[in-house]
Design a protein around this motif. Structure first.
Motif, short mmCIF file in Angstrom:
data_model
loop_
_atom_site.label_atom_id
_atom_site.label_comp_id
_atom_site.label_asym_id
_atom_site.label_seq_id
_atom_site.Cartn_x
_atom_site.Cartn_y
_atom_site.Cartn_z
N THR A 50 4.60 -2.84 -13.56
CA THR A 50 5.67 -2.66 -14.54
C THR A 50 6.65 -1.63 -13.98
O THR A 50 6.41 -1.04 -12.92
CB THR A 50 5.14 -2.16 -15.89
OG1 THR A 50 4.67 -0.82 -15.73
CG2 THR A 50 4.04 -3.05 -16.43
N ALA A 51 7.71 -1.36 -14.69
CA ALA A 51 8.69 -0.37 -14.25
C ALA A 51 8.08 1.03 -14.21
O ALA A 51 8.56 1.91 -13.52
CB ALA A 51 9.90 -0.38 -15.18
N LYS A 52 7.00 1.26 -14.97
CA LYS A 52 6.37 2.58 -15.03
C LYS A 52 5.08 2.67 -14.23
O LYS A 52 4.38 3.66 -14.30
CB LYS A 52 6.10 2.94 -16.49
CG LYS A 52 7.37 3.11 -17.28
CD LYS A 52 7.08 3.58 -18.68
CE LYS A 52 8.38 3.77 -19.44
NZ LYS A 52 8.16 4.35 -20.74
N GLY A 53 4.76 1.64 -13.49
CA GLY A 53 3.54 1.68 -12.66
C GLY A 53 2.67 0.48 -12.91
O GLY A 53 3.11 -0.57 -13.38
N ALA A 77 -2.17 10.77 -10.77
CA ALA A 77 -3.55 10.61 -11.24
C ALA A 77 -3.82 11.70 -12.27
O ALA A 77 -3.43 12.85 -12.09
CB ALA A 77 -4.54 10.72 -10.09
N PRO A 78 -4.48 11.37 -13.37
CA PRO A 78 -4.73 12.39 -14.40
C PRO A 78 -5.74 13.44 -13.96
O PRO A 78 -6.71 13.13 -13.29
CB PRO A 78 -5.28 11.57 -15.58
CG PRO A 78 -5.81 10.33 -14.99
CD PRO A 78 -5.00 10.06 -13.75
N CYS A 103 0.83 -1.20 0.00
CA CYS A 103 0.00 0.00 0.00
C CYS A 103 0.87 1.25 0.00
O CYS A 103 0.69 2.15 -0.83
CB CYS A 103 -0.90 -0.02 1.23
SG CYS A 103 -1.92 1.45 1.43
N ILE A 104 1.82 1.31 0.91
CA ILE A 104 2.68 2.49 1.03
C ILE A 104 3.54 2.65 -0.22
O ILE A 104 3.79 3.77 -0.66
CB ILE A 104 3.52 2.41 2.32
CG1 ILE A 104 2.58 2.55 3.52
CG2 ILE A 104 4.61 3.46 2.35
CD1 ILE A 104 3.21 2.24 4.86
N SER A 105 3.93 1.54 -0.85
CA SER A 105 4.73 1.62 -2.07
C SER A 105 3.94 2.26 -3.22
O SER A 105 4.53 2.75 -4.17
CB SER A 105 5.26 0.25 -2.48
OG SER A 105 4.22 -0.56 -2.98
N ARG A 106 2.63 2.25 -3.14
CA ARG A 106 1.79 2.90 -4.15
C ARG A 106 1.56 4.37 -3.82
O ARG A 106 0.85 5.06 -4.55
CB ARG A 106 0.43 2.20 -4.23
CG ARG A 106 0.51 0.81 -4.79
CD ARG A 106 -0.85 0.18 -4.87
NE ARG A 106 -0.74 -1.15 -5.45
CZ ARG A 106 -1.75 -1.84 -5.92
NH1 ARG A 106 -2.96 -1.34 -5.91
NH2 ARG A 106 -1.56 -3.04 -6.43
#
Length: 126
Positions: A122-125, A100-101, A34-37
């Motif tokens: 992925t490496a980009k999210g 977030a957009p 969770c915190i990693s997000r």
């Protein structure tokens, strides 16, 4: 399942439980994931309240009825503005949630994306 009670002293957030938007809807949420997000982790004994949630709520005057975690970026190019966004038929709504957009497709719009499988890191999210 035994849930620990909510203690405001261990959960520094101003977001009430009824406004929490799930940041880890897929199974297997942990405090670390969770915190990693970039989200907030607060355990609660209330049912149907996510432990992992976005640490922001949207401006109530925002016309976007799409929750921040489900927004699809309608203007991924540089130079997004309210005017450019709305010219595309999309909704402009600022947010404090990182990555977030601000410009997103309307939920009932003709364009956008749909998830055809499970989320993948992925490496980009996600």
């Amino acid at each position: 399942i035994l849930a620990r009670p909510f203690h405001s002293s261990t959960c520094p957030t101003t977001i009430s439980e009824d406004l929490r938007q799930d940041c880890h809807p897929e199974p297997g949420a942990t405090e670390t994931s969770c915190i990693s997000r970039g989200c907030r982790w607060c355990e609660t004994s209330a049912s149907n309240v996510p432990f992992c949630f976005y640490d922001s709520v949207e401006d109530p005057s925002c016309p976007n009825n799409v929750p921040v975690q489900k927004r699809i970026d309608c203007h991924p190019q540089l130079g997004a503005s309210k005017e450019a966004c709305e010219a595309k038929g999309c909704i402009w709504c600022s947010t404090k949630v990182s990555n977030a957009p601000w410009c997103s497709f309307p939920e009932d719009g003709l364009y956008g994306y749909s998830l055809s499988g499970p989320l993948q890191k992925t490496a980009k999210g996600w």
